[in-house]
Write an enzyme that holds these catalytic residues in place. Structure first.
Site, PDB file in Angstrom:
ATOM      1  N   LYS A 204       0.835  -1.210   0.000  1.00  0.00           N
ATOM      2  CA  LYS A 204       0.000   0.000   0.000  1.00  0.00           C
ATOM      3  C   LYS A 204       0.867   1.257   0.000  1.00  0.00           C
ATOM      4  CE  LYS A 204      -3.741   0.091   2.534  1.00  0.00           C
ATOM      5  NZ  LYS A 204      -4.680   0.234   3.686  1.00  0.00           N
ATOM      6  N   GLU A 210      10.200  -5.676   3.946  1.00  0.00           N
ATOM      7  CA  GLU A 210      10.413  -7.006   3.369  1.00  0.00           C
ATOM      8  C   GLU A 210      10.006  -7.041   1.899  1.00  0.00           C
ATOM      9  OE1 GLU A 210       9.000  -7.606   7.706  1.00  0.00           O
ATOM     10  OE2 GLU A 210       8.527  -6.291   6.013  1.00  0.00           O
ATOM     11  N   GLY A 265      -5.315  -4.950   5.585  1.00  0.00           N
ATOM     12  CA  GLY A 265      -4.496  -5.886   4.826  1.00  0.00           C
ATOM     13  C   GLY A 265      -5.050  -7.293   4.780  1.00  0.00           C
ATOM     14  N   ARG A 266      -5.476  -7.814   5.921  1.00  0.00           N
ATOM     15  CA  ARG A 266      -5.965  -9.203   5.956  1.00  0.00           C
ATOM     16  C   ARG A 266      -7.385  -9.331   5.412  1.00  0.00           C
ATOM     17  NH1 ARG A 266      -5.010  -6.864  10.541  1.00  0.00           N
ATOM     18  NH2 ARG A 266      -6.573  -6.561  12.168  1.00  0.00           N
ATOM     19  N   GLU A 351      -4.492 -12.004  14.183  1.00  0.00           N
ATOM     20  CA  GLU A 351      -4.091 -10.612  14.031  1.00  0.00           C
ATOM     21  C   GLU A 351      -5.259  -9.670  14.322  1.00  0.00           C
ATOM     22  OE1 GLU A 351      -0.800  -9.128  11.269  1.00  0.00           O
ATOM     23  OE2 GLU A 351      -2.607  -8.502  10.179  1.00  0.00           O
ATOM     24  N   HIS A 382      -2.619 -38.567  10.769  1.00  0.00           N
ATOM     25  CA  HIS A 382      -1.397 -39.323  11.020  1.00  0.00           C
ATOM     26  C   HIS A 382      -0.315 -38.441  11.631  1.00  0.00           C
ATOM     27  CE1 HIS A 382      -2.749 -43.010   8.929  1.00  0.00           C
ATOM     28  NE2 HIS A 382      -3.488 -42.150   8.242  1.00  0.00           N
ATOM     29  N   LYS A 510       9.123  -4.597  14.242  1.00  0.00           N
ATOM     30  CA  LYS A 510       9.611  -3.903  13.047  1.00  0.00           C
ATOM     31  C   LYS A 510      10.532  -2.741  13.417  1.00  0.00           C
ATOM     32  CE  LYS A 510       5.847  -4.794   9.762  1.00  0.00           C
ATOM     33  NZ  LYS A 510       4.819  -4.151   8.911  1.00  0.00           N
TER      34      LYS A 510
END
Length: 544
Positions: A204, A210, A265-266, A351, A382, A510
């Site tokens: 954005k 990153e 964002g999510r 979050e 399993h 951060k």
């Protein structure tokens, strides 16, 4: 104690829990053979069965009273009309507008025209890529799409793209880079031809550390493999709002796809962040995804709470988290296409609701979420189902499965669903001492061996599960499922009086990383942190 934990609805649920916890789920089913009919809901092609929970009609009534006490209906209305319910950032919360067709005013402006404009931009661009109208610098058609983003700019698109693999367009392969560990980007780039690769940089602000690190490394690779500076504009596009930074990178601003600060964002896969989805499956299927979410939005906003899938899903979660102390929740899709769905829900729930501070600034004295995790289908059986069946802690579970497979092969799908049904039944009923003893004795086992093995084969049962069945995993159904969980999270946030739309908890790490990054640029020993952090940094410096 807080106002919530002293409230009439909360106290009534506490009192009720002490009564219902004395009954095993097995007993509840024996007492009422109609539990499935009473405690299941259907929306379009989606069935949600929540009968295998420690509930009865009184439980549901009390949970609904809690929802009304916390003014859930008012909060839903506030979100849908564009109120700034993201209080710490003074923002509206309008992922619903991304898939809707109703005018919603924010700061005096209708957001709908901008939403439609960006969707049309995505449609034109997708068609140009898929038709070959837009090509790479050598004139070849694009064959590979690389999305570079992190968090919601990665998890949403990668989850949906994987889930809709049967709908992938011929000749297009998507790739996703999120980890700043260069191993991920290097591994993907080794597979690619720069002349046929399109990069989507999703940030954005176009400042996310990153993402920009990966983007610049991709840019350097592209230039080192035969591309020129002028070719950057053909091979890189941006999903951002920072026009100046996008242009500086070399991206044509006409290929900058906008989204807005009222899109968290999510919650952003429905926006231009979903561009890699549209490029991979086609814009028609992306529109179907939006349509499925819109249908669930309308259901959430209008259905009575007792008939409302997101509301009941959220309230059942409240029942376990706050009144049974269930701290762990597992998501188990019996569909390989949904292998990224647990990770997506992990971010969405943890979050959003992983907060300790209420909207009014008090520290919550009640749990506001659980640890969310999961894995597809029979693989988990399993691995970790041992703990689900016989472990010392109770884990609540959502089981999801399609009635129809995109890849029918012999008995595969029936075998898969047989396990789905069996596991929810086994978790509910368990196997008591009398049943285990009878089983072992029937096998002719000596009494001494029976006594020795008996305690190891007892299953307590009484483990809560929700089963979600849907006809087929198509784009519209997937859209509805995602929106259902989005609204579930919102329901729980309203009950807990927290803001699910900010994420201040990601900031501190951060900030410290920025400081430490500078310290890693020289070889001098570091003494500015605690002894543990100093020791770790200095060991790295000595061994890098």
């Amino acid at each position: 104690m807080s106002i919530l934990t002293h409230s009439p609805a909360w106290l009534a649920l506490q009192s009720h829990q002490s009564v219902i916890t004395q009954q095993h789920l097995r007993e509840l089913f024996q007492q009422d053979p109609q539990r499935f009919e009473k405690f299941s809901l259907i929306f379009n092609n989606i069935l949600m069965d929540y009968a295998k929970h420690p509930i009865n009609h009184e439980t549901v009534d009390l949970l609904l009273k809690l929802a009304h006490q916390q003014k859930l209906k008012d909060w839903i209305a506030r979100m849908f009309c564009g109120d700034k319910i993201n209080s710490t950032e003074q923002r509206a919360v309008l992922h619903i507008a991304l898939r809707g067709d109703q005018s919603i005013m924010v700061d005096g402006a209708d957001v709908l025209p901008d939403v439609k404009r960006v969707l049309k931009q995505m449609e034109r661009f997708s068609i140009a890529i898929q038709s070959g109208e837009r090509r790479g610098y050598t004139g070849k058609m694009f064959t590979d799409i690389v999305n570079i983003g992190i968090g919601g700019s990665d998890l949403g698109p990668v989850m949906v793209t994987e889930a809709l693999k049967p709908y992938w367009l011929k000749g297009i392969s998507p790739h996703f880079v999120s980890n700043v560990d260069g191993t991920q980007l290097a591994g993907i780039l080794r597979q690619l031809d720069p002349a046929t690769t399109l990069f989507v940089i999703a940030s954005k602000t176009f400042t996310t550390q990153e993402t920009l690190t990966n983007a610049h490394s991709a840019r350097e690779w592209f230039l080192s493999q035969g591309g020129n500076e002028k070719d950057i504009a053909h091979h890189f596009v941006a999903v951002s709002t920072n026009r100046a930074a996008v242009e500086k990178f070399g991206i044509d601003p006409d290929n900058m796809f906008e989204f807005w600060d009222w899109v968290g964002g999510r919650y952003s896969l429905w926006s231009a962040i979903g561009l890699p989805i549209a490029l991979t499956v086609g814009m028609d299927h992306f529109y179907s995804l939006l349509a499925g979410a819109k249908a669930m939005d309308q259901h959430f906003a209008t259905a009575p709470f007792e008939k409302n899938l997101p509301v009941m899903l959220g309230l059942i979660g409240i029942w376990h988290i706050n009144f049974f102390g269930t701290a762990s929740h597992v998501v188990l899709p019996y569909d390989q296409s949904l292998h990224r769905f647990p990770a997506y829900l992990q971010q969405l729930e943890m979050e959003s609701n992983g907060k300790r501070t209420t909207r009014t600034g008090e520290v919550a004295d009640y749990a506001t979420g659980s640890v969310v995790w999961g894995k597809p289908g029979t693989n988990g059986q399993h691995a970790f189902y041992q703990l689900l069946h016989q472990g010392t802690q109770t884990v609540s579970a959502d089981f999801l499965a399609p009635c129809q497979s995109h890849n029918p092969m012999g008995e595969h799908h029936r075998m898969l669903l047989a396990n789905f049904f069996a596991q929810t039944e086994a978790l509910m009923t368990g196997k008591n001492e009398q049943e285990v003893r009878a089983e072992l004795e029937t096998q002719g086992m000596p009494a001494e061996s029976v006594a020795q093995l008996l305690p190891h084969k007892i299953f307590p049962g009484n483990r809560p599960t929700t089963s979600i069945l849907f006809r087929k995993l198509d784009p519209q159904t997937l859209g509805s499922l995602i929106a259902m969980y989005e609204h579930k999270v919102f329901v729980q946030s309203v009950i807990w009086n927290i803001n699910p739309f900010d994420q201040w908890g990601v900031e501190l790490g951060k900030q410290l990383a920025g400081k430490i990054l500078a310290e890693l640029g020289h070889r001098d020993p570091v003494i500015s942190h605690d002894s543990s952090t100093n020791g770790l940094i200095n060991y790295f410096k000595a061994n890098q």
